[in-house]
Design an enzyme around this catalytic site. Structure first.
Site, PDB file in Angstrom:
ATOM      1  N   CYS A  75      -0.242   4.245   2.112  1.00 22.04           N
ATOM      2  CA  CYS A  75      -0.092   4.048   3.557  1.00 22.04           C
ATOM      3  C   CYS A  75       1.365   4.257   3.984  1.00 22.04           C
ATOM      4  CB  CYS A  75      -0.498   2.633   3.971  1.00 22.04           C
ATOM      5  SG  CYS A  75      -2.155   2.142   3.481  1.00 22.04           S
ATOM      6  N   ASP A  76       2.276   3.712   3.218  1.00 23.23           N
ATOM      7  CA  ASP A  76       3.612   3.502   3.774  1.00 23.23           C
ATOM      8  C   ASP A  76       4.770   4.217   3.086  1.00 23.23           C
ATOM      9  OD1 ASP A  76       2.530   1.785   5.732  1.00 23.23           O
ATOM     10  OD2 ASP A  76       2.325   0.242   4.206  1.00 23.23           O
ATOM     11  N   CYS A 119       0.839  -1.200   0.000  1.00 22.46           N
ATOM     12  CA  CYS A 119       0.000   0.000   0.000  1.00 22.46           C
ATOM     13  C   CYS A 119       0.871   1.247   0.000  1.00 22.46           C
ATOM     14  CB  CYS A 119      -0.925  -0.007   1.212  1.00 22.46           C
ATOM     15  SG  CYS A 119      -1.965   1.461   1.296  1.00 22.46           S
TER      16      CYS A 119
END
Ligand SMILES: Cc1cc2nc3c(=O)[nH]c(=O)nc-3n(C[C@H](O)[C@H](O)[C@H](O)COP(=O)(O)OP(=O)(O)OC[C@H]3O[C@@H](n4cnc5c(N)ncnc54)[C@H](O)[C@@H]3O)c2cc1C
Lengths: 307, 84
Positions: free
Chosen positions: A135-136, A132
């Site tokens: 997200c990261d 993701c």
């Protein structure tokens, strides 16, 4: 048990569009979804959906969702469909929590990101490996990062990582990137992105955290290592069809086989739309179009059934 | 029982799965404390130490740590503490 004319499975672009069309045809419609996210919610940069020169997937999905809820439709969010059964007339649909009946069904369950399934992939998830990007990506500020997959998603990930990472490796299995030409050009003009083609990734190595990616150059068969703190795996998707296996005809990629004129499946009364079907092009605009087609076909089918 | 449950999420404004986890908790009528790692970057280390990894979202329900969007695990933890 609640009885519906139509049940739509999936809250991505295909399912939402089908919901809008079905409710405007005054079908008693239920939309069931695991969540309103799908793949579109994971996209960080959409530049090919008409009317929106640049928008992120979550914002686009929010607009779709706001449009959906202005219509008369019942929505069951956070429910996962696990089984469809044929009844004398219509179908019974089971989720983990409940059961519902309907005359027709549209399957728009999309697809999930694929894993490589190679050595140490599982071990380093969260310790360098992520699927993701939104997200990261920030976890890798000023670090070297790799992206595996040279399609549109991988190429866009590499470009997005320019904001944070010091250096980016883009690894592709084939001898060329498969992304759109416009992305290819953008990448080739970036000195901080290194493209490595013909790379078969073999394993991830490190101690507590990811340190290296080991790959084989497919032509020379030479083994190489690259040092990296992070890796985003963007190698495509797998259709969400587990719950209809053995019930509806699937192709060798486990996609639902469809009549592209009507979006009907091998089962009369069950229609399909979006990435879960066997149409080769997986795009939001395609999913939206198929969602509309499936809903209009379902409407004709239900009308005929009621006559 | 319910008032003893402490729920905290480490998130970021770009993180798609963070939105889903937060929306799911709200859907269940459950309040939570949010730590936005863009606003409080110094909390990243704390998050990594607690969860022993780097990915977000990280959801903490009392002493249960749930990484990513995993509805069944969240439900299990919420049930364990009598929240749902
Ligand atoms: C990172 C990324 C970037 C992309 N970028 C672009 C882009 O720039 N432009 C573009 O056109 N396309 C892009 N795509 C492709 C695009 O996102 C898809 O083509 C599109 O989302 C397909 O829509 P869909 O509705 O068929 O499926 P999805 O978006 O996958 O939605 C499926 C829905 O079904 C639900 N679901 C799944 N299984 C079940 C179940 N058993 N029960 C109930 N609900 C279920 C899911 O929760 C989800 O809500 C991108 C994809 C990714 C992953």
């Amino acid at each position: 048990m609640a009885q519906y004319d139509l049940i739509i499975l999936g809250g991505g672009p295909a399912g939402i569009t089908a919901g809008i069309y079905a409710s405007r045809k005054k079908l008693k419609t239920l939309l069931i979804t695991k969540e309103f996210l799908g793949q579109v919610g994971l996209s960080w940069r959409i530049e090919n959906y008409p009317g929106f020169p640049k928008i992120n997937g979550r914002d686009l999905l929010k607009l779709f969702h706001n449009h959906l809820v202005q219509n008369e439709i019942t929505i069951q969010n956070y429910e996962e469909v696990i089984k469809i059964e044929k009844l004398k007339v219509g179908f019974k649909l089971k989720t983990k929590e409940k059961e519902y009946n309907s005359l027709a069904i549209i399957i728009a369950t999309g697809a999930e990101l694929k894993r490589l399934n190679i050595k140490n992939e599982e071990r380093f998830i969260g310790k360098g490996i992520s699927y993701c990007l939104t997200c990261d990506e920030k976890a890798f500020e000023n670090k070297k990062v790799a992206v595996i997959g040279g399609g549109n998603t991988g190429a866009e990930a590499a470009i997005s990582l320019l904001k944070f990472a010091s250096e980016i490796y883009l690894l592709e299995y084939l001898d060329h990137l498969t992304c759109d030409e416009i992305l290819k050009e953008e990448i080739e003009n970036q000195s901080r992105i290194q493209i490595i083609t013909n790379a078969e990734v073999l394993s991830f190595e490190g101690d507590g955290e990811l340190k290296k990616i080991v790959y084989q150059e497919r032509k020379t068969k030479k083994i190489h290592e690259i040092e990296t703190a992070g890796c985003f795996i963007q190698i495509g998707v797998m259709p969400n069809t587990e719950f209809v296996k053995g019930f509806i005809d699937l192709n060798e990629k486990r996609e639902i086989m469809s009549n592209l004129k009507t979006m009907e499946t091998s089962h009369k009364g069950i229609f399909v739309a979006g990435d879960v079907c066997d149409f080769p092009f997986k795009q939001i605009v395609v999913a939206v179009g198929q969602g509309a087609s499936a809903a209009l076909s379902a409407y004709s089918y239900i009308k005929e059934l009621n006559n | 029982m319910t008032e003893k449950v402490k729920i905290k999420i480490y998130s970021s404004p770009d993180c798609s799965y963070c939105y889903v986890v937060k929306d799911y908790l709200s859907h269940q009528g459950i309040g939570f404390e949010e730590i936005d790692l863009y606003e409080q970057p110094e909390k990243r280390q704390e998050m990594e130490e607690i969860s022993k990894q780097k990915n977000i979202p990280v959801l903490i329900i009392n002493d249960e740590i749930i990484i990513g969007w995993k509805k069944e695990k969240i439900d299990e933890a919420l049930k364990k503490y009598g929240t749902i």
